[in-house]
Design a protein around this motif. Structure first.
Motif, mmCIF file in Angstrom:
data_model
loop_
_atom_site.group_PDB
_atom_site.id
_atom_site.type_symbol
_atom_site.label_atom_id
_atom_site.label_comp_id
_atom_site.label_asym_id
_atom_site.label_seq_id
_atom_site.Cartn_x
_atom_site.Cartn_y
_atom_site.Cartn_z
ATOM 1 N N MET A 98 1.073 -1.446 -0.036
ATOM 2 C CA MET A 98 0.230 0.470 0.242
ATOM 3 C C MET A 98 0.408 1.511 0.198
ATOM 4 N N LYS A 99 0.418 2.426 -0.666
ATOM 5 C CA LYS A 99 0.518 3.944 -0.695
ATOM 6 C C LYS A 99 0.866 4.416 0.354
ATOM 7 N N LYS A 100 1.713 4.591 0.451
ATOM 8 C CA LYS A 100 1.448 5.979 1.828
ATOM 9 C C LYS A 100 0.987 7.087 1.881
ATOM 10 N N PRO A 101 0.277 7.055 2.776
ATOM 11 C CA PRO A 101 -1.078 8.243 2.215
ATOM 12 C C PRO A 101 -0.369 9.689 2.331
ATOM 13 N N VAL A 102 -0.781 10.606 1.616
ATOM 14 C CA VAL A 102 -0.215 12.056 1.277
ATOM 15 C C VAL A 102 -0.186 12.498 2.652
ATOM 16 N N SER A 103 0.338 13.636 3.394
ATOM 17 C CA SER A 103 0.946 13.840 4.531
ATOM 18 C C SER A 103 0.166 14.690 5.174
ATOM 19 N N CYS A 104 -0.467 14.821 6.269
ATOM 20 C CA CYS A 104 -0.733 16.036 6.602
ATOM 21 C C CYS A 104 -1.080 17.693 5.389
ATOM 22 N N ASP A 105 0.532 17.641 5.657
ATOM 23 C CA ASP A 105 1.223 18.860 6.105
ATOM 24 C C ASP A 105 0.812 19.206 4.526
ATOM 25 N N VAL A 106 1.305 18.530 3.422
ATOM 26 C CA VAL A 106 1.518 18.798 2.376
ATOM 27 C C VAL A 106 -0.476 18.995 1.516
ATOM 28 N N VAL A 107 -1.387 18.576 2.609
ATOM 29 C CA VAL A 107 -2.447 18.737 1.958
ATOM 30 C C VAL A 107 -2.607 20.355 2.428
ATOM 31 N N GLU A 108 -2.382 20.383 3.737
ATOM 32 C CA GLU A 108 -3.096 21.511 4.425
ATOM 33 C C GLU A 108 -2.172 22.606 3.302
ATOM 34 N N ASN A 109 -0.274 22.725 2.782
ATOM 35 C CA ASN A 109 0.207 23.452 2.493
ATOM 36 C C ASN A 109 -0.493 23.716 1.129
ATOM 37 N N ALA A 110 -1.452 22.587 0.416
ATOM 38 C CA ALA A 110 -1.509 22.882 -0.665
ATOM 39 C C ALA A 110 -2.682 23.596 -0.972
ATOM 40 N N ALA A 111 -3.403 23.169 0.120
ATOM 41 C CA ALA A 111 -5.430 24.167 -0.016
ATOM 42 C C ALA A 111 -5.037 25.695 1.012
ATOM 43 N N ARG A 112 -3.909 25.797 1.532
ATOM 44 C CA ARG A 112 -3.833 26.955 1.081
ATOM 45 C C ARG A 112 -2.726 27.818 0.126
ATOM 46 N N LYS A 113 -1.972 26.960 -0.252
ATOM 47 C CA LYS A 113 -1.425 27.848 -1.392
ATOM 48 C C LYS A 113 -2.808 28.419 -3.280
ATOM 49 N N ALA A 114 -3.493 27.290 -3.158
ATOM 50 C CA ALA A 114 -4.631 27.424 -3.642
ATOM 51 C C ALA A 114 -5.797 28.457 -3.730
ATOM 52 N N LEU A 115 -5.792 28.429 -2.337
ATOM 53 C CA LEU A 115 -6.699 29.503 -2.203
ATOM 54 C C LEU A 115 -5.697 31.232 -1.546
ATOM 55 N N LYS A 116 -4.748 31.557 -1.759
ATOM 56 C CA LYS A 116 -4.154 33.188 -1.754
ATOM 57 C C LYS A 116 -3.719 32.508 -3.644
ATOM 58 N N GLU A 117 -3.702 31.803 -4.616
ATOM 59 C CA GLU A 117 -3.236 31.600 -5.954
ATOM 60 C C GLU A 117 -4.357 32.099 -5.953
ATOM 61 N N ARG A 118 -5.857 31.711 -5.697
ATOM 62 C CA ARG A 118 -7.021 32.301 -6.388
ATOM 63 C C ARG A 118 -7.218 33.712 -6.150
ATOM 64 N N GLY A 119 -6.684 34.642 -4.917
ATOM 65 C CA GLY A 119 -6.755 35.622 -4.994
ATOM 66 C C GLY A 119 -7.212 35.958 -3.312
ATOM 67 N N VAL A 120 -7.668 35.045 -2.273
ATOM 68 C CA VAL A 120 -8.207 35.068 -1.292
ATOM 69 C C VAL A 120 -6.952 34.341 -0.161
ATOM 70 N N LEU A 121 -6.645 36.559 0.308
ATOM 71 C CA LEU A 121 -6.560 35.614 1.842
ATOM 72 C C LEU A 121 -7.294 35.326 2.972
ATOM 73 N N ILE A 122 -6.340 35.290 4.267
ATOM 74 C CA ILE A 122 -6.824 34.999 5.191
ATOM 75 C C ILE A 122 -7.702 36.498 5.530
ATOM 76 N N ASP A 123 -6.811 37.642 5.623
ATOM 77 C CA ASP A 123 -7.487 38.292 5.705
ATOM 78 C C ASP A 123 -8.636 39.227 5.537
ATOM 79 N N ASP A 124 -8.880 38.210 3.829
ATOM 80 C CA ASP A 124 -10.464 38.716 3.963
ATOM 81 C C ASP A 124 -11.710 38.106 4.378
#
Ligand SMILES: [Ca+2]
Ligand SMILES: [Ca+2]
Ligand SMILES: [Ca+2]
Ligand SMILES: [Ca+2]
Lengths: 183, 183, 183, 183
Positions: free
Chosen positions: D1-27
């Protein structure tokens, strides 16, 4: 404005109500164990107890417990008006408010919790079965509440086990890195 | 403003997508039968087919089917970006968007539908099992969609059977009343 | 086994309970009109009344209405045990069982229904506002039930209007095709 | 069985995706502030930022963000098959999968979160309005995801403020008790 009811009062009342109606945290922990042991070989009963206990700290679940058990008890005492009295008393198959109230607090623990709740609702395990078979008391709402707490605790545990696993992995990496730095 | 996509186009696309991915209405009807036969002794496979077919007329389910199968196919073709590609490809246990999308259309048929969905998600029956075991294709979303349609069709049927039952009873009463009026 | 409560009895009880607590279908239709008029220029009050009335034919909503109003009335009569009595009496902000029960029946009408319910819960319109301001009676559950029925009726209408539109279009096409065939 | 995707990788990707699409946590924090300030006079923008950030730590939301933004981007690149491409591109009113995916992660924060989500879905505030008005990019899913995060952060804050309030009260009581013990 009246002072809001303190959280502690609500939590204690919910825990007491469960106990008075014959549901111990150990009973819930057993269901959690049965649901999760297959996925987590190192799972202990203590993990399951701890998770069920943690779920009971959430307001959403405490409120659901208070409302559901109140309705069960009022039905037992024949204090509801008709046709609601008969609907709850007979645990009518198409009546779904018991599941709805229980589901409300399940959602808080994600989709694993929802599917586990559905499973437990069909395959009545342990204390849920016992409540369902008890013909002297009305447990129309309580069986769903117990399924809800067990499902939530199971989902919570699934997430925790993963976190633990990943942290271990990180610790191992850290240890290796630390060791590589030695000397 | 562009003319909205016609309902027929959406419905046909959803039905075609299911078929292309190996899911026939008969497969879904079989699951419905297995779930409901215990509650309705007179249930026929035709009732189950008709109910599954009716569920597929709902927009909410058609949309869910289109999105879910699209994501499965894109994953098969390795066209998603990481880490989403890996999450869906490995049918990662804590990834719940597949269940969420499927649940969205289950809600439309009440709490029996939700609990049946949860049950089917755990106890993979018939075609759901087959999809889950298929290692050549990605069916991360499809298995939940099938569980969703089967669960919705089961709940719809439970309500219909009751209606049918009550009408029969009314008919009987009516007949009796009519007969009492005779002469 | 006892004969299940007849559907008619349940439906009549739910409709009567709403009326006794001061909520007319016309009141709900007004909210529906306010929510949907912007999207459907040809919308009439009759459409809205018909839609609210149709929503009240669903078991899920009838059961929710019976439970919610029963709890409101028991609270008024101080017949609930503490701390539940105080939680409902004060319409405590973090108590969400009223929204949960109401949401259960909203889900049946799709995501537009859910978002409309959320909106109505914040922006208390028409009769919802009146219930909320009534300090002599307890309407902790009823305001959410009304929002739920209005939201469901609005979503139902949005789907119906689209169907109607598409059918008109089809009729027009059909008429055009028929005319082209003439002669 | 493949090693599951690490949580950090998922979290970073989600945060990066929001930013790239123009959404900041400040917004998102700004929307949270607008929603909660009326209930909590001492609320600061820091509280709101912290709450939005905490919500983004949950897997359920990270997964929803990854799926939703992926679908938006694939639609922009015209890589979806018809009629799904047109449904998402035109942000079709009766298409509800965007709300469903967003709702899935809202449920985790209770009924206040659900109703706030519904409200934000109708009354598009701040960045949600901006995304909705952006005609160059497709944000059919993103606007609902932002509403979901803001709604969850608002509900989380409402619970935190209450906890904080109650603890203060307890501290005060404790202090008083301690003082009474003095001497
Ligand atoms: Ca029950
Ligand atoms: Ca799946
Ligand atoms: Ca309320
Ligand atoms: Ca959207």
């Amino acid at each position: 404005m009246k002072k809001p009811v303190s959280c502690d009062v609500v939590e204690n009342a919910a825990r007491k109500a469960l106990k008075e109606r014959g549901v111990l945290i150990d009973d819930i922990a057993e269901i959690v164990y049965e649901m999760q042991a297959q996925y987590s070989p190192n799972l202990t009963m203590d993990d399951c107890y701890e998770s069920a206990d943690a779920v009971l700290c959430k307001r959403e679940i405490q409120h659901a417990v208070l409302v559901g058990i109140e309705l069960d008890k009022l039905t037992e005492k024949k204090q509801l008006s008709e046709p609601l009295q008969s609907l709850i008393e007979s645990d009518e198959g198409l009546f779904g408010v018991d599941e709805t109230i229980a589901l409300g607090s399940v959602f808080g623990f994600g989709s694993i919790a929802v599917t586990t709740f559905g499973y437990l609702d069909k395959e009545k395990k342990g204390i849920i079965k016992k409540l369902d078979n008890n013909k002297e008391q009305v447990h129309t709402f309580l069986d769903d509440l117990v399924a809800s707490i067990a499902a939530s605790a199971s989902a919570r545990l699934a997430h925790r086990m993963r976190d633990r696993e990943e942290n271990k992995r990180k610790d191992q990496i850290k240890k290796r890195e630390d060791e590589e730095l030695i000397g």
